[in-house]
Scaffold this active site. Structure first.
Site, mmCIF file in Angstrom:
data_model
loop_
_atom_site.group_PDB
_atom_site.id
_atom_site.type_symbol
_atom_site.label_atom_id
_atom_site.label_comp_id
_atom_site.label_asym_id
_atom_site.label_seq_id
_atom_site.Cartn_x
_atom_site.Cartn_y
_atom_site.Cartn_z
ATOM 1 N N ASP A 165 0.820 -1.204 0.000
ATOM 2 C CA ASP A 165 0.000 0.000 0.000
ATOM 3 C C ASP A 165 0.857 1.259 0.000
ATOM 4 O OD1 ASP A 165 -2.275 1.576 0.210
ATOM 5 O OD2 ASP A 165 -2.424 1.358 2.376
ATOM 6 N N ASP A 203 -9.609 4.805 -1.475
ATOM 7 C CA ASP A 203 -10.278 3.986 -0.469
ATOM 8 C C ASP A 203 -11.785 4.169 -0.564
ATOM 9 O OD1 ASP A 203 -7.808 3.201 0.407
ATOM 10 O OD2 ASP A 203 -7.797 4.484 2.183
#
Length: 668
Positions: A416, A466
């Protein structure tokens, strides 16, 4: 006399109403994140970057800072009288993009700022809200993925009657269940194709519903593999490359089920999208060993494993110091006996994933895969100032960390950061050299310009930011993925992020998903049509009957896990109807018919008003590229609808879906 009495009562009632106490509240005094249905940050008393709020060189101590297109929705229920603010682009915002501010109440636009840019003086907002049930504050920006698109509702206040406070928009629609219960006889629900690398550990579990006890067997497994007859777990190693045709069998007292299984031993893993659970939207930073084990146990107890759900993935916050025999990231104090935990999850026939990043610190402030010092250690001061170290350091430890993951038996890595090719490639190489098949998923917001690199280097790649539990976030994350469709496929999947069903925590405390039941059916349908990874983001043990039913329709899951691996394409987008069409391996099609309304086309369309209606649509087969006669099946209801020639008419609820399987019939 009676008439005079009535007039007196009316006068007294009016006087009381006028005299009713009101309370002025600052919006920044509310839990403002819970009212946000946009995607980026919403912060009280600062701009969206956490800096001082400033518009045209004027500072503000009160207000709400937002980023990009922002949607704030409030349920007032007639308990407010006024809203006021100063609206403007923050001085640290994007200079090139125009912003438009709207105040919308019960479908009426009460304020429209017109286009505003950085440097413009803030515009005063003062609107009356007497009797208003629902209030929406919208900032519309066509940001096209650009960052630092900051704007502010400065000095934002609501005047409320009495001591009332605004509430979240209610989500009380009926949680209607469509999918019938699984039969008691055995039914195998596993993916029908599985890939592994020569000589690497092999783990495949036969997913089967039906009464227990169950006995398992297999025919024609390649040399090196064996099956546990009590669990249906196939393990071992296959040395020789090749394509192997096996048959798996499940038997109970009521019957027997068989399924063909193609095993491909070669260079490609993840031949179908990963399907499982990720801990972030359940537990965020509070994840620990006990919660992981409880989630694995719940995956079995709730029956999800029997429908093919496989991965138990630990997100950010497991990382401790760097060390051990590999000089790798080791677990922190919340994860004692890490290898033992992994082995336990494997014993259930499930797989284990972890999180890391090539940055010096992770987004949650834990140690990452690089450092500016040769030892790779991260000091407490670096962790405390995590935002300053969200970059790839001078020294990288991809090989060290990959070796440690393989040694533990890890099956999945979520990597990430703000994605760039060199870091993606380093870890890709390290994982392939680790001696274990570790599914490699990169996150987040992969640049589309490099999509060929992501398909070449990784097993899945996040296509956007997200996700949040709102229709706007779902729409941006999934309903805009048509351009990515040609690049996803076996071994490399387009990933719109975790699933937002059940109880989730996406920036606020754990709460039921704000998606309506109709929107949740659309959510699961579209992810399956897109051949997307299916990663539940809620605590599994808290699943209610509706959400469990939503996640255990084997015909829906089969669309996602179809061996052809093609993503659906958007073939119709008109009059509020979107049709996504996905070819399947057997020659049939999966079709998702979505009532998206006019979402995004008007300021009012960004909000849920509670009066939305079902709409009728006619699907013209020729317009979606199909001709002739098709036998249709309602996938959610698992019900045959019969043959249809040239067209199909159906009603679709607002933001809802009709998911069809379309089987071509031979023409006479």
């Amino acid at each position: 006399m009676a008439k005079l009495h009535l007039l007196l009562l009316a006068f007294i009632g009016t006087t009381v109403a006028y005299a009713q106490k009101t309370t002025t509240i600052w919006l920044d005094g509310l839990s403002i994140k819970s009212f946000s249905e946009g995607i980026p940050a919403v912060l009280p008393k600062t701009n969206a970057a956490g800096d001082s709020m400033r518009i045209n060189r004027r500072y503000f101590n009160h207000g709400v800072g937002v980023n990009a297109t922002s949607i704030l929705a409030f349920y007032l229920d007639g308990k407010a009288t006024e809203f006021s603010a100063l609206a403007g682009v923050d001085d640290k915002g994007n200079r090139d993009l125009p912003h438009t501010f709207y105040v919308v109440a019960d479908r009426k636009i009460l304020f429209d700022s017109g286009e505003m840019r950085l440097g413009d003086a803030p515009k005063p907002v003062n609107v009356k809200l007497t009797g208003v049930k629902r209030l929406g504050l919208l900032v519309k920006v066509d940001d096209d993925g650009r960052t630092k698109v900051y704007s502010n509702w400065a000095n934002a206040q609501l005047v409320m009657l009495g001591n009332h406070l605004p509430e979240n928009i209610p989500n009380s629609d009926e949680k209607y269940i469509l999918t019938p219960a699984s039969p008691k006889t055995p039914r195998i629900n596993s993916a029908t194709v599985f890939g592994a690398t020569p000589a690497n550990p092999f783990l495949y579990t036969i997913a089967v519903t039906g009464d227990r006890p169950m006995q398992f067997s297999a025919r024609d497994l390649p040399k090196g593999l064996s099956i546990d007859e009590n669990t249906g777990i196939i393990t071992g190693k296959v040395a020789e490359r090749g394509r192997y045709k096996a048959t798996v069998i499940a038997k109970n007292a009521l019957g027997e089920a068989t399924q063909k299984l193609t095993i491909k031993i070669g260079d490609t893993i993840a031949l179908t999208p990963p399907i499982g659970w990720n801990g972030w939207n359940s537990w965020a930073r509070t994840i620990d060993r006990e919660k992981v084990i409880a989630s694995a146990d719940a995956m079995v107890k709730m029956g999800l494993r029997d429908h093919g759900w496989t991965y138990i993935n630990i997100d950010d916050a497991w990382q401790g110091k760097r060390g051990g025999k590999f000089g790798a990231i080791l677990p922190n104090e919340k994860f004692p006996r890490f290898r033992e935990m992994v082995e336990y999850v494997h014993s259930l026939g499930l797989k284990v994933g972890v999180y890391s990043t090539p940055m010096i610190t992770s987004y949650a402030g834990y140690i990452g895969g690089s450092s500016d010092v040769e030892t790779g250690q991260v000091t407490d001061s670096i962790v405390a100032n995590k935002r300053a170290f969200r970059y790839v350091g001078k020294y990288q430890f991809d090989a060290n960390d990959a070796q440690q993951m393989a040694d533990w038996g890890i099956d999945y890595l979520k990597y990430d950061w703000r994605i760039e090719v060199p870091s993606a490639e380093r870890m890709s190489v390290a994982l392939k050299k680790s001696g274990r098949d570790i599914l490699y998923s990169i996150s987040n917001s992969a640049p589309f310009a490099n999509v060929n690199d992501w398909a070449r280097l990784t097993n899945s790649y996040r296509t956007g930011p997200d996700i949040r539990d709102s229709w706007n976030s779902l729409f941006v994350s999934a309903f805009t993925l048509d351009k990515w469709a040609p690049y996803g496929g076996p071994g490399h999947w387009n990933d719109p992020d975790m699933m937002i069903v059940g109880n989730v925590t996406t920036g606020t405390q754990l709460h039921p998903s704000r998606l309506t039941p109709d929107e949740q059916y659309s959510h699961v349908s579209l992810f399956s049509l897109l051949a997307a990874p299916l990663l539940i983001g809620c605590p599994i043990e808290q699943l209610d009957a509706f959400t469990l039913n939503l996640l255990t329709n084997d015909e829906v899951i089969a669309i996602d896990q179809d061996p052809l691996g093609k993503s659906a394409r958007l073939v119709i987008n008109e009059n509020g109807l979107q049709i996504w069409l996905k070819p399947l391996e057997d020659g049939s099609y999966a079709a998702g018919l979505f009532n998206v309304g006019d979402f995004g086309k008007t300021p009012e369309s960004y909000f849920r008003w509670g009066d939305e209606k079902t709409k009728s649509f006619i699907v013209d087969f020729a317009k979606v590229g199909l001709k002739g006669k098709y036998r249709l099946r309602d996938v959610w209801r698992q019900k045959d609808l019969g043959p249809f020639t040239d067209s199909f008419k159906t009603d679709i609820r607002h933001h809802g879906v009709v998911l069809l399987r379309m089987f071509p019939e031979k023409q006479p």
